[in-house]
Design a protein around this motif. Structure first.
Motif: not given
Length: 415
Positions: A6, A9-10, A13, A15
């Motif tokens: 995560e 991913k964050e 950006q 998803k």
């Protein structure tokens, strides 16, 4: 949840969905966008219910003895997402992971993949960039529709078939075998483990359709034990390798070892190397694997057994190695497992049971495990790491088992 995925991913950006969506369309689309990295790799592809990780470790041991560089994509993780992707034993670094995610973001792949597809794309992209000689890839779930099934391997390996992921793969051994057999590829050899007749037939049918030379444990190659060492035999190829002394304990590991040797013979052929029996011997004798009856300290073992077949192997290994010891199990399990059978099997050899919560949305609560257990001596523990630091008497062996997720949580918190 794949630990630390995560974060990337964050940061970039990108998803992706946590859901499992069998099928290859999305990953094939992504890999086209990334320049088809999988086509640059010499792969051994592994699928199967149990034994993938151990078989992979044996193959890696032999490859390293031969001086080959080795890339690996394994699941689930040992501690976090980085150790699932390795080259020559070194996990992908934060900076390298950032660079891969940057490429995925640039290719416009945000929102197009599931978590595991995303990780598969990262693994193939990174390993292709590092260009090792040999790449060992474990299927995540099943095989036919698993996102790793985009490779054309030197050889496919399936150590075992048992009931698992029945909501996706079907609830019979033959339907599960059908999914695993999907990793067999046209005109490429395959090696399979000790399987029932009906399951073997599924593989034989797939092999005929795809013109695959299929080597079968117990029919084409064998392991025999003599005076504490083992011997590998492949009569058809007139190959015998004696004095094998593996560190990975349990009879089932003998099966995985000879599967690995048979698969590695194909690697030797592919790279036009000479058969060196001493290198094979050293490779399997030196092979180790985190979470497979792994000794952490004198009285403490980690074993990631999490379904009835692997739990049965664990129980057999305990009987063989600790016949007169007090056995304490520390257990955490995911809710989709055959929990009653797992507990019944462990209760055959366990004297005390300690149930722990796993921080995973798929986990079963420790209280529920406690209630399902028939053990006379049982309790719930809040802090596993603190409990494991407690003193253990010399006649007691503690075994943490039930889920690789539990093992990875404990490792993350170890000081």
């Amino acid at each position: 949840m794949i630990p630390l995925l995560e974060v990337y991913k964050e940061r970039w950006q990108v998803k992706s969905e946590q859901a499992i969506k069998p099928g290859l369309e999305a990953i094939e689309f992504a890999l086209r966008k990334l320049g088809e990295p999988q086509k640059q790799l010499n792969v051994v592809h592994l699928a199967g219910t149990n034994g993938k990780g151990s078989t992979l470790a044996f193959i890696e041991g032999m490859a390293r003895e031969y001086g080959l560089s080795v890339g690996k994509f394994m699941s689930p993780c040992i501690v976090d997402v980085h150790d699932q992707i390795q080259v020559d034993g070194r996990p992908i670094t934060n900076e390298q992971m950032d660079r891969m995610f940057q490429q995925l973001a640039k290719a416009g792949l945000s929102g197009k993949l599931t978590d595991f597809e995303l990780l598969t794309a990262v693994a193939l992209l990174y390993i292709a960039e590092q260009s090792p000689d040999l790449v060992l890839i474990e299927a995540g779930m099943g095989g036919r529709e698993d996102s790793t099934n985009v490779v054309t391997p030197i050889v496919s390996v399936v150590p075992s078939i048992a009931l698992e992921h029945t909501n996706f793969l079907g609830n019979t051994l033959t339907s599960i075998a059908y999914h695993k057999a999907g990793i067999l590829k046209e005109n490429r050899p395959a090696v399979i483990g000790d399987m029932t007749e009906e399951v073997t037939e599924v593989f034989e049918k797939e092999a005929i359709q795809k013109n695959v030379l299929l080597s079968k444990f117990g029919k084409d190659f064998f392991v025999t034990k003599l005076d504490g060492t083992e011997t590998y035999d492949y009569p058809l190829q007139q190959i015998t390798i004696s004095d094998l002394q593996r560190q990975l304990l349990g009879k089932h590991q003998g099966h995985n070892m000879v599967l690995a040797i048979t698969a590695f013979l194909e690697v030797i052929k592919k790279f036009e190397l000479l058969l060196d029996i001493q290198k094979i011997r050293n490779g399997v004798n030196n092979a180790t694997l985190a979470g497979r009856f792994e000794q952490i300290s004198p009285n403490l073992y980690f074993d990631g057994a999490h379904n009835p077949a692997s739990i049965q192997s664990l129980v057999d290994t305990v009987k063989e190695n600790f016949p007169n010891k007090r056995i304490e199990f520390i257990i955490g399990l995911l809710a989709d497992k055959d929990i009653k059978t797992i507990l019944q099997l462990l209760e055959e050899v366990g004297d005390a049971f300690y149930f722990a919560n796993i921080h995973n949305e798929r986990a079963m609560q420790a209280m529920t495990l406690y209630e399902l257990s028939q053990a006379k001596e049982k309790q719930i523990i809040d802090d596993v790491n603190e409990f494991l630091q407690g003193l253990v008497k010399g006649d007691t062996v503690r075994i943490v088992t039930g889920s690789l997720y539990l093992l990875s949580e404990i490792r993350r918190n170890m000081h």
